[in-house]
Design a protein around this motif. Structure first.
Motif, PDB file in Angstrom:
ATOM      1  N   THR A 108      44.192  77.886  96.581  1.00  0.00           N
ATOM      2  CA  THR A 108      43.646  78.659  97.700  1.00  0.00           C
ATOM      3  C   THR A 108      44.312  80.018  97.861  1.00  0.00           C
ATOM      4  N   LEU A 109      45.316  80.316  97.046  1.00  0.00           N
ATOM      5  CA  LEU A 109      46.062  81.561  97.212  1.00  0.00           C
ATOM      6  C   LEU A 109      45.612  82.636  96.220  1.00  0.00           C
ATOM      7  N   MET A 110      45.440  83.840  96.683  1.00  0.00           N
ATOM      8  CA  MET A 110      45.164  85.054  95.913  1.00  0.00           C
ATOM      9  C   MET A 110      44.688  84.835  94.486  1.00  0.00           C
ATOM     10  N   ASP A 111      43.416  84.599  94.325  1.00  0.00           N
ATOM     11  CA  ASP A 111      42.811  84.454  92.993  1.00  0.00           C
ATOM     12  C   ASP A 111      43.482  83.385  92.146  1.00  0.00           C
ATOM     13  N   ASN A 112      44.007  82.363  92.788  1.00  0.00           N
ATOM     14  CA  ASN A 112      44.640  81.246  92.080  1.00  0.00           C
ATOM     15  C   ASN A 112      45.722  81.733  91.110  1.00  0.00           C
ATOM     16  N   HIS A 113      46.520  82.705  91.545  1.00  0.00           N
ATOM     17  CA  HIS A 113      47.545  83.310  90.683  1.00  0.00           C
ATOM     18  C   HIS A 113      48.631  82.326  90.261  1.00  0.00           C
ATOM     19  N   GLN A 114      48.847  81.275  91.045  1.00  0.00           N
ATOM     20  CA  GLN A 114      49.893  80.319  90.699  1.00  0.00           C
ATOM     21  C   GLN A 114      49.564  79.553  89.420  1.00  0.00           C
ATOM     22  N   GLU A 115      48.293  79.311  89.188  1.00  0.00           N
ATOM     23  CA  GLU A 115      47.908  78.519  88.020  1.00  0.00           C
ATOM     24  C   GLU A 115      48.278  79.220  86.712  1.00  0.00           C
ATOM     25  N   GLU A 116      48.078  80.534  86.643  1.00  0.00           N
ATOM     26  CA  GLU A 116      48.393  81.279  85.419  1.00  0.00           C
ATOM     27  C   GLU A 116      49.871  81.148  85.055  1.00  0.00           C
ATOM     28  N   LEU A 117      50.754  81.335  86.046  1.00  0.00           N
ATOM     29  CA  LEU A 117      52.193  81.210  85.805  1.00  0.00           C
ATOM     30  C   LEU A 117      52.553  79.781  85.400  1.00  0.00           C
ATOM     31  N   ALA A 118      52.016  78.805  86.139  1.00  0.00           N
ATOM     32  CA  ALA A 118      52.331  77.405  85.857  1.00  0.00           C
ATOM     33  C   ALA A 118      51.892  77.000  84.449  1.00  0.00           C
ATOM     34  N   LEU A 119      50.697  77.388  84.058  1.00  0.00           N
ATOM     35  CA  LEU A 119      50.196  77.012  82.733  1.00  0.00           C
ATOM     36  C   LEU A 119      51.025  77.654  81.620  1.00  0.00           C
ATOM     37  N   GLN A 120      51.431  78.906  81.798  1.00  0.00           N
ATOM     38  CA  GLN A 120      52.229  79.568  80.764  1.00  0.00           C
ATOM     39  C   GLN A 120      53.602  78.902  80.626  1.00  0.00           C
ATOM     40  N   LEU A 121      54.253  78.590  81.749  1.00  0.00           N
ATOM     41  CA  LEU A 121      55.565  77.935  81.685  1.00  0.00           C
ATOM     42  C   LEU A 121      55.449  76.508  81.159  1.00  0.00           C
ATOM     43  N   ASP A 122      54.311  75.862  81.394  1.00  0.00           N
ATOM     44  CA  ASP A 122      54.054  74.544  80.813  1.00  0.00           C
ATOM     45  C   ASP A 122      53.909  74.678  79.289  1.00  0.00           C
ATOM     46  N   ARG A 123      53.147  75.667  78.838  1.00  0.00           N
ATOM     47  CA  ARG A 123      52.983  75.900  77.390  1.00  0.00           C
ATOM     48  C   ARG A 123      54.329  76.148  76.708  1.00  0.00           C
ATOM     49  N   LEU A 124      55.238  76.828  77.421  1.00  0.00           N
ATOM     50  CA  LEU A 124      56.566  77.104  76.868  1.00  0.00           C
ATOM     51  C   LEU A 124      57.492  75.890  76.944  1.00  0.00           C
ATOM     52  N   GLY A 125      57.039  74.839  77.647  1.00  0.00           N
ATOM     53  CA  GLY A 125      57.793  73.595  77.710  1.00  0.00           C
ATOM     54  C   GLY A 125      58.849  73.524  78.800  1.00  0.00           C
ATOM     55  N   HIS A 126      58.864  74.488  79.741  1.00  0.00           N
ATOM     56  CA  HIS A 126      59.892  74.518  80.778  1.00  0.00           C
ATOM     57  C   HIS A 126      59.587  73.609  81.968  1.00  0.00           C
ATOM     58  N   LEU A 127      58.324  73.257  82.172  1.00  0.00           N
ATOM     59  CA  LEU A 127      57.906  72.424  83.298  1.00  0.00           C
ATOM     60  C   LEU A 127      56.614  71.728  82.931  1.00  0.00           C
ATOM     61  N   LYS A 128      56.123  70.880  83.832  1.00  0.00           N
ATOM     62  CA  LYS A 128      54.834  70.215  83.641  1.00  0.00           C
ATOM     63  C   LYS A 128      53.939  70.551  84.826  1.00  0.00           C
ATOM     64  N   THR A 129      52.667  70.754  84.536  1.00  0.00           N
ATOM     65  CA  THR A 129      51.687  70.980  85.581  1.00  0.00           C
ATOM     66  C   THR A 129      50.404  70.248  85.214  1.00  0.00           C
ATOM     67  N   THR A 130      49.938  69.403  86.117  1.00  0.00           N
ATOM     68  CA  THR A 130      48.705  68.642  85.881  1.00  0.00           C
ATOM     69  C   THR A 130      48.488  67.703  87.064  1.00  0.00           C
ATOM     70  N   ASP A 131      47.660  66.690  86.879  1.00  0.00           N
ATOM     71  CA  ASP A 131      47.391  65.693  87.924  1.00  0.00           C
ATOM     72  C   ASP A 131      48.677  64.964  88.290  1.00  0.00           C
ATOM     73  N   LEU A 132      49.024  64.944  89.560  1.00  0.00           N
ATOM     74  CA  LEU A 132      50.338  64.466  89.986  1.00  0.00           C
ATOM     75  C   LEU A 132      50.657  63.020  89.622  1.00  0.00           C
ATOM     76  N   PRO A 133      49.867  62.017  90.011  1.00  0.00           N
ATOM     77  CA  PRO A 133      50.253  60.644  89.657  1.00  0.00           C
ATOM     78  C   PRO A 133      50.345  60.418  88.150  1.00  0.00           C
ATOM     79  N   THR A 134      49.409  60.994  87.393  1.00  0.00           N
ATOM     80  CA  THR A 134      49.420  60.832  85.940  1.00  0.00           C
ATOM     81  C   THR A 134      50.656  61.482  85.332  1.00  0.00           C
ATOM     82  N   THR A 135      50.981  62.683  85.783  1.00  0.00           N
ATOM     83  CA  THR A 135      52.142  63.401  85.253  1.00  0.00           C
ATOM     84  C   THR A 135      53.427  62.657  85.550  1.00  0.00           C
TER      85      THR A 135
END
Length: 168
Positions: A108-135
Motif C-alpha cells: 500500500t506504500l508509494m508504488d509498492n517500492h518496498q517489494e523492489e528492495l525486498a526482491l533484490q536482497l532476496d536474490r542476493l541471498g541476504h533475506l527471504k521474502t514470500t508467503d509468511l507461513p510457507t517461508t
C-alpha cells in the motif's frame, strides 16, 4: 526462542494480523519459537484491548505487542529471527546486526517500492521474502548470505571523486 516482528511506523494491518494468526504461530512453534514480540504501529489487530501494549498466549506462543518505542534496536538484538516490513532503514538495521530476516513488503506504500528492495536482497541471498507461513516452515537461516560490513570510506571516495579531489 524469540521472534521480533515489526510493521514499522505506518499502518500495516496485513502483517500485524498475520503475525498473530494460527498458521503463522503454528509455523513458528514448529520451528521452536515460543515467544513473539510484535511492534504493531497503528495497525488494527481486532483485539479487545486498545491500549499501547498487550500480552497474551495463542497456539502455544507467548505474545507481547506494543505500538511504538523510541528505538527497536534492542528488540532486533534480542530476536533469534526478525520478521519485518520491507522498509530500507529496518532492513539495513537488521542485516547489519547479523540477524536472520524475513520481510513482507507493504504493497500500500508509494508504488509498492518496498517489494523492489525486498526482491533484490532476496536474490542476493541476504533475506527471504514470500508467503509468511510457507517461508517460516522452510526457512533455514544458515542459507542466508551475510550482509557486507559498513565501509564509510566508499562514500568518502565517491564524494571526493564527484568534487574532483581524486588521488593522483
Amino acid at each position: 526462542m524469540l521472534v521480533f516482528i515489526t510493521v514499522g511506523s505506518t499502518k500495516f494491518d496485513a502483517l500485524a494480523q498475520a503475525a498473530i494468526s494460527e498458521p503463522v504461530l503454528t509455523a513458528l512453534r514448529t520451528k521452536r519459537f515460543v515467544r513473539v514480540v510484535l511492534q504493531r504501529g497503528n495497525s488494527n489487530l481486532d483485539l479487545a484491548s486498545t491500549g499501547d501494549s498487550l500480552t497474551m498466549s495463542k497456539a502455544g506462543v507467548d505474545i507481547e505487542t506494543w505500538k511504538f518505542k523510541p528505538s527497536i534496536q534492542d528488540e532486533i538484538e534480542r530476536g533469534d529471527l526478525v520478521i519485518s516490513h520491507a522498509g530500507s532503514g529496518t532492513i539495513l538495521d537488521v542485516l547489519r546486526s547479523g540477524k536472520p530476516l524475513i520481510v513482507v513488503p507493504n504493497p500500500t506504500l508509494m508504488d509498492n517500492h518496498q517489494e523492489e528492495l525486498a526482491l533484490q536482497l532476496d536474490r542476493l541471498g541476504h533475506l527471504k521474502t514470500t508467503d509468511l507461513p510457507t517461508t517460516i516452515g522452510s526457512f533455514d537461516p544458515k542459507s542466508l548470505v551475510p550482509f557486507p560490513a559498513f565501509d564509510g570510506s566508499k562514500f568518502r571516495r565517491l564524494v571526493d571523486e564527484m568534487m574532483g579531489f581524486t588521488d593522483m
